[in-house]
Design an enzyme around this catalytic site. Structure first.
Site, short mmCIF file in Angstrom:
data_model
loop_
_atom_site.label_atom_id
_atom_site.label_comp_id
_atom_site.label_asym_id
_atom_site.label_seq_id
_atom_site.Cartn_x
_atom_site.Cartn_y
_atom_site.Cartn_z
N TYR A 180 0.86 -1.13 -0.09
CA TYR A 180 0.00 0.05 0.16
C TYR A 180 0.84 1.43 0.09
O TYR A 180 0.67 2.28 -0.94
CB TYR A 180 -1.04 -0.09 1.22
N ALA A 182 4.07 1.57 -0.81
CA ALA A 182 4.83 1.76 -2.19
C ALA A 182 3.99 2.28 -3.26
O ALA A 182 4.35 3.17 -3.86
CB ALA A 182 5.38 0.12 -2.67
N SER A 183 2.58 1.88 -3.43
CA SER A 183 1.83 2.20 -4.44
C SER A 183 1.54 3.66 -4.15
O SER A 183 1.52 4.42 -5.07
CB SER A 183 0.60 1.31 -4.52
N LYS A 184 0.99 4.03 -3.05
CA LYS A 184 0.56 5.29 -2.64
C LYS A 184 1.72 6.32 -2.88
O LYS A 184 1.51 7.51 -3.04
CB LYS A 184 0.01 5.38 -1.33
N ALA A 214 -12.93 7.07 9.10
CA ALA A 214 -14.22 6.31 9.64
C ALA A 214 -14.95 6.04 8.18
O ALA A 214 -16.00 6.71 7.96
CB ALA A 214 -14.93 6.74 10.60
N THR A 215 -14.87 4.76 7.63
CA THR A 215 -15.61 4.63 6.60
C THR A 215 -16.28 3.21 6.60
O THR A 215 -15.37 2.23 7.42
CB THR A 215 -14.78 4.55 5.16
#
Length: 282
Positions: A180, A182-184, A214-215
């Site tokens: 996560y 690395a990609s972001k 909060a999702t």
């Protein structure tokens, strides 16, 4: 005072739920002429379109025309909505979402890349498949949607705005978020590169590093990967400086501000939107 998104056509990936839906609703409230959402579920898309139409019902004077294409809903206020059903992990679907938006509304004025993957994996246990999943959704898809949107803006000689949803974890993140992060982090670099390349086209491109939010998706993540209790949100909120996690509606307002002319000349900025301060220690 004129609404922030007056008359604009806005494309939001991941717009059928969570933060993406909050952004779409905020754009409708701020007078967008058309809002396009991208997601995989037809059922979620139908619910989201109704919510966006309702959010736009108080936005006057946006100049939108009711849309009549199949799969499209339009609020009585005139804010037109359209859903592109697509699995963005599949090659070519990101490009199709852009093309369908342009075919339906004639242009794209603003793009928000809110779709993404957040599965867990450390440096040592992440498979190539998991890494590729993150790179595809968090970097390749935004690359391709930006490519299509910028090409449309350039072809019309029109200014435009793009906001990429990134993450505070791009500063380093937790060990279990290696793919996560690395990609972001790559998306942050792409945001700056594209902003520099197209600044004289008057296309402004910015990113928002969001913190713990909060999702519904986060709830699934907490239960799936961390064995969280039913009251995890209450416990997590109590431990935060502001007594709550980030709220999608608040983040959406910040994104719409960056999309709008109200944010002035700002481009190439990666803004930390969080209650914790990177690099600060007790």
């Amino acid at each position: 005072m004129q609404a922030l998104m007056q008359g604009k056509i806005v494309l939001v990936t991941g717009g059928t739920q969570g933060l993406g839906l909050a952004v779409a609703e905020a754009a409708a409230r701020e007078g967008a002429a058309g809002v396009v959402i991208v997601g995989r579920s037809a059922a979620k898309a139908e619910i989201a379109l109704a919510a966006i139409a309702a959010a736009g019902s108080g936005a006057a004077g946006n100049g939108a025309e009711a849309a009549g294409a199949e799969g499209t809903g339009a609020a009585a206020s005139g804010v037109a909505t359209h859903a592109v059903l697509a699995d963005l992990s599949v090659e070519g679907e990101a490009e199709r979402a852009v093309a369908e938006t342009i075919a339906h509304f004639g242009r794209i004025d603003s793009l928000v890349n809110a779709a993404g993957a957040t599965s867990r994996g450390t440096l040592l246990d992440t498979s190539r498949e998991l890494l590729n999943d993150h790179l595809t959704l968090n970097l390749v898809v935004p690359f391709m949607t930006m490519q299509g949107a910028v090409a449309d803006m350039q072809s019309r000689g029109a200014p435009g705005t793009i906001v990429n949803v990134i993450t505070m974890s791009m500063h380093g993140g937790q060990p279990y978020l290696a793919p996560y992060v690395a990609s972001k982090a790559g998306l942050a670099g792409l945001t700056k590169n594209a902003a520099f390349a197209h600044r004289f086209d008057r296309i402004r491109i910015n990113g928002l590093n969001i913190g713990w939010t909060a999702t519904p998706g986060e709830a699934v993540t907490q239960h799936t990967f961390h064995g969280a209790a039913e009251n995890w949100l209450d416990e997590a909120s109590a431990a935060q400086p502001m007594g709550k996690l980030g709220q999608p509606e608040e983040i959406a307002d910040a994104i719409v501000f960056l999309l709008s002319e109200r944010s002035g000349v700002v481009t190439g900025s990666i803004i930390d939107w969080d209650q914790n301060v990177p690099g600060a220690y007790e």
